[in-house]
Design a protein around this motif. Structure first.
Motif, PDB file in Angstrom:
ATOM      1  N   UNK A  59       0.825  -1.206   0.000  1.00 17.62           N
ATOM      2  CA  UNK A  59       0.000   0.000   0.000  1.00 17.62           C
ATOM      3  C   UNK A  59       0.865   1.264   0.000  1.00 17.62           C
ATOM      4  N   UNK A  60       2.072   1.163   0.548  1.00 13.45           N
ATOM      5  CA  UNK A  60       2.996   2.292   0.612  1.00 13.45           C
ATOM      6  C   UNK A  60       4.368   1.847   0.138  1.00 13.45           C
ATOM      7  N   UNK A  61       5.087   2.759  -0.477  1.00 16.86           N
ATOM      8  CA  UNK A  61       6.455   2.419  -0.868  1.00 16.86           C
ATOM      9  C   UNK A  61       7.314   2.403   0.388  1.00 16.86           C
ATOM     10  N   UNK A 389      17.128  -6.796  -9.336  1.00 17.91           N
ATOM     11  CA  UNK A 389      16.957  -6.345  -7.950  1.00 17.91           C
ATOM     12  C   UNK A 389      15.496  -6.438  -7.514  1.00 17.91           C
ATOM     13  N   UNK A 390      15.238  -6.834  -6.257  1.00 19.94           N
ATOM     14  CA  UNK A 390      13.860  -7.009  -5.783  1.00 19.94           C
ATOM     15  C   UNK A 390      13.215  -5.717  -5.315  1.00 19.94           C
ATOM     16  N   UNK A 391      11.903  -5.743  -5.180  1.00 20.13           N
ATOM     17  CA  UNK A 391      11.166  -4.608  -4.622  1.00 20.13           C
ATOM     18  C   UNK A 391      11.673  -4.331  -3.208  1.00 20.13           C
ATOM     19  N   UNK A 392      11.794  -3.054  -2.886  1.00 22.29           N
ATOM     20  CA  UNK A 392      12.315  -2.668  -1.586  1.00 22.29           C
ATOM     21  C   UNK A 392      13.784  -2.318  -1.612  1.00 22.29           C
ATOM     22  N   UNK A 409       8.125  12.098  -7.965  1.00 20.00           N
ATOM     23  CA  UNK A 409       8.125  12.750  -6.663  1.00 20.00           C
ATOM     24  C   UNK A 409       7.447  11.816  -5.668  1.00 20.00           C
ATOM     25  N   UNK A 410       7.751  11.996  -4.383  1.00 18.93           N
ATOM     26  CA  UNK A 410       7.133  11.189  -3.334  1.00 18.93           C
ATOM     27  C   UNK A 410       5.967  11.964  -2.753  1.00 18.93           C
ATOM     28  N   UNK A 411       4.757  11.423  -2.888  1.00 18.67           N
ATOM     29  CA  UNK A 411       3.566  12.068  -2.370  1.00 18.67           C
ATOM     30  C   UNK A 411       3.266  11.643  -0.951  1.00 18.67           C
ATOM     31  N   UNK A 412       2.124  12.038  -0.455  1.00 16.81           N
ATOM     32  CA  UNK A 412       1.711  11.679   0.895  1.00 16.81           C
ATOM     33  C   UNK A 412       1.567  10.168   1.018  1.00 16.81           C
ATOM     34  N   UNK A 413       1.978   9.648   2.169  1.00 10.05           N
ATOM     35  CA  UNK A 413       1.845   8.221   2.399  1.00 10.05           C
ATOM     36  C   UNK A 413       2.814   7.380   1.586  1.00 10.05           C
TER      37      UNK A 413
END
Length: 533
Positions: A59-61, A389-392, A409-413
């Motif tokens: 749900x979130x990066x 490379x894996x997620x994360x 860009x990184x948004x809210x959450x």
């Protein structure tokens, strides 16, 4: 990520057709005995949603993204790679800041020769020309089991390094991200008892019917009681004067969807104690007949060369559905401004048992030509390890999105928002890069929890009726040498029947020819392999 999923390459590679190399009649037995790469799971981010068989969903990066590789994988020398895309071609390296940054992080210039996989036999034709010229560069993407290439095994044995010693068993642990790729996907990189390159892993969920639910609201949504109900509702929605149609004109793909409603198995199934291929199944024939009814009802977009079906469906005004691989649907969720949904297979007729076909879990593999010195093989494998490379991980965050502040860009959450430049450079370039190698699948829809939860819930519904071909994981020499050309011939006939160019009566004789031309031999070889376990 190859957004349109695994594509059937039309045409054949004829450059090797005159080769004096004999067929390796023992290739199936050798392949079955080969030790696949050891699996070493790498989890850098705990998923928010997970269930057996599903892709991990986030749900979130992740707020922190550690590196999954050490140092710089490249050697400072240019790496010439042949790869493919199923979307817009990326801007050239000279004007592409994402590509330039990738080169810096790799420590080598990755000079990609990108071929659009949507252009019929474009990829096969490209390889044909390069083989004839003796110019295969340093890395070459090879579609699963050679795709539609002629004599793929002989091609691999003559032109590419056997990488079994670098990748089989525990040897793959020298490349941790490659060792993190699922075991089932590696089978697609095995030919003639040898591993010819790192697999391009891909989600195992197969093709799905993607829709914008708003298009279907006037007829009560995407719940259907039968194939006839689907047809009737499609007729109600059709408005040719306003260029509003229901389905993209990919006839074979749609027949595959109809076949699932009727209960046909993609590939092989066991029926009355005997292997039976999809082409022999009465449910598949019923799907072709239904496809012809859909065509006569004018539900298909009239221009067979429509290039923007995804946009027409996402807009909700011109098209009702298109067929996509599930991993491609995952990408579409990220890139389209609408919440796209999926039609879960339903019973075409009373008593029918709908199914959902699983895929092979791979797009093929990336091979290294024998013109590359052996001393450089590990360097190239390290580069492919970076791309896997894996997620994360820091690497995956860059590979999928580009440079923060420039491409996103990184948004809210913790929602990643691509910029206009990101869509033009990072999205288009990341796809041919991923066709060379990529990490395991995951679900992430930035800023749209509703879409992510919907996609995750759909995965569970599909898995509940999922089935795999009885031949998956087994080998057949005849399938390796003849399946691609035989399938192309049959699919051409499917298109001809659906579009009215040939009658349904042409199907049964074609099935007999398919059987005598290699179908029965495949049945026998797969049957023996299954019996031996």
């Amino acid at each position: 990520m190859a957004g349109a999923g695994a594509t059937a390459l039309a045409g054949a590679l004829s450059a090797c057709s005159g080769s004096t190399l004999g067929a390796d009649k023992g290739s199936a037995a050798k392949s079955a005995k080969l030790t696949l790469p050891a699996y070493a799971k790498e989890t850098l981010a705990k998923p928010d949603l997970s269930a057996p068989g599903t892709d991990p969903a986030y749900l979130r990066y992740p707020s922190t993204t550690p590196r999954s590789t050490k140092g710089t994988p490249g050697d400072g020398k240019k790496i010439n790679a042949i790869t493919s895309t199923w979307s817009l071609m990326p801007p050239g390296m000279a004007s592409n800041s994402y590509w330039q940054e990738l080169n810096k992080r790799l420590g080598s210039v990755l000079a990609m020769d990108v071929v659009n996989g949507n252009l019929g036999d474009g990829y096969a034709g490209k390889l044909e020309a390069l083989i004839a010229a003796g110019d295969l560069g340093d890395m070459v993407w090879i579609p699963t089991n050679g795709g539609a290439l002629s004599k793929p095994l002989q091609l691999m044995q003559a032109k590419f390094h056997d990488l079994t010693g670098y990748l089989s068993g525990d040897a793959v642990k020298d490349f941790p991200n490659l060792a993190n790729l699922p075991t089932y996907s590696w089978k697609s990189a095995v030919m003639g008892g040898a591993l010819y390159g790192p697999v391009v892993t891909y989600g195992r969920l197969g093709q799905v019917y993607v829709v914008n639910s708003k298009f279907w609201e006037p007829v009560g949504g995407i719940a259907f009681s039968s194939a006839q109900d689907f047809l009737d509702k499609g007729k109600d929605l059709l408005d040719a004067k306003r260029k509003k149609y229901v389905l993209e004109p990919a006839y074979v793909n749609h027949v595959h969807m109809f076949a699932e409603w009727h209960g046909a198995t993609s590939g092989w199934r066991t029926h009355n104690g005997k292997l039976q291929h999809m082409f022999e199944q009465p449910e598949y024939a019923a799907a072709i007949e239904f496809g012809a009814k859909v065509f006569k009802a004018n539900l298909f977009w009239p221009d067979a060369n429509v290039a923007d079906a995804i946009d027409k469906v996402a807009g909700g005004q011109q098209l009702g559905a298109y067929v996509q691989s599930y991993p491609g649907y995952r990408v579409d969720l990220q890139t389209q401004p609408f919440t796209l949904d999926v039609i879960v297979p339903f019973a075409a007729t009373p008593g029918a048992k709908p199914v959902f076909d699983m895929g092979t879990g791979a797009l093929g593999f990336t091979a290294i030509p024998t013109t590359v010195p052996k001393a450089r093989i590990k360097t190239l494998l390290n580069v492919l390890d970076y791309l896997a490379a894996p997620f994360g991980s820091e690497e995956r965050k860059f590979l999928d999105n580009g440079i923060e502040g420039r491409h996103y860009t990184m948004g809210l959450g913790g929602a990643i928002r691509p910029t206009a430049l990101g869509k033009a450079e990072a999205v288009t370039t990341a796809q041919p890069v991923a066709t060379l190698c990529q990490g395991p699948e995951y679900l992430y829809v930035p800023g749209n929890d509703t879409a992510l939860r919907l996609a995750f819930a759909t995965q569970k519904k599909l898995l509940a009726i999922a089935q795999t071909s009885a031949s998956l994981g087994y080998y057949s020499d005849t399938a390796l040498s003849k399946n691609a050309s035989l399938t192309t011939t049959m699919y051409d006939l499917v298109s001809d029947i659906v579009s009215g160019r040939k009658p349904m009566s042409a199907w049964a004789p074609a099935v007999k020819q398919w059987r005598s031309g290699g179908g029965d031999a495949m049945r026998h070889e797969y049957g023996d392999a299954i019996a031996k376990g």
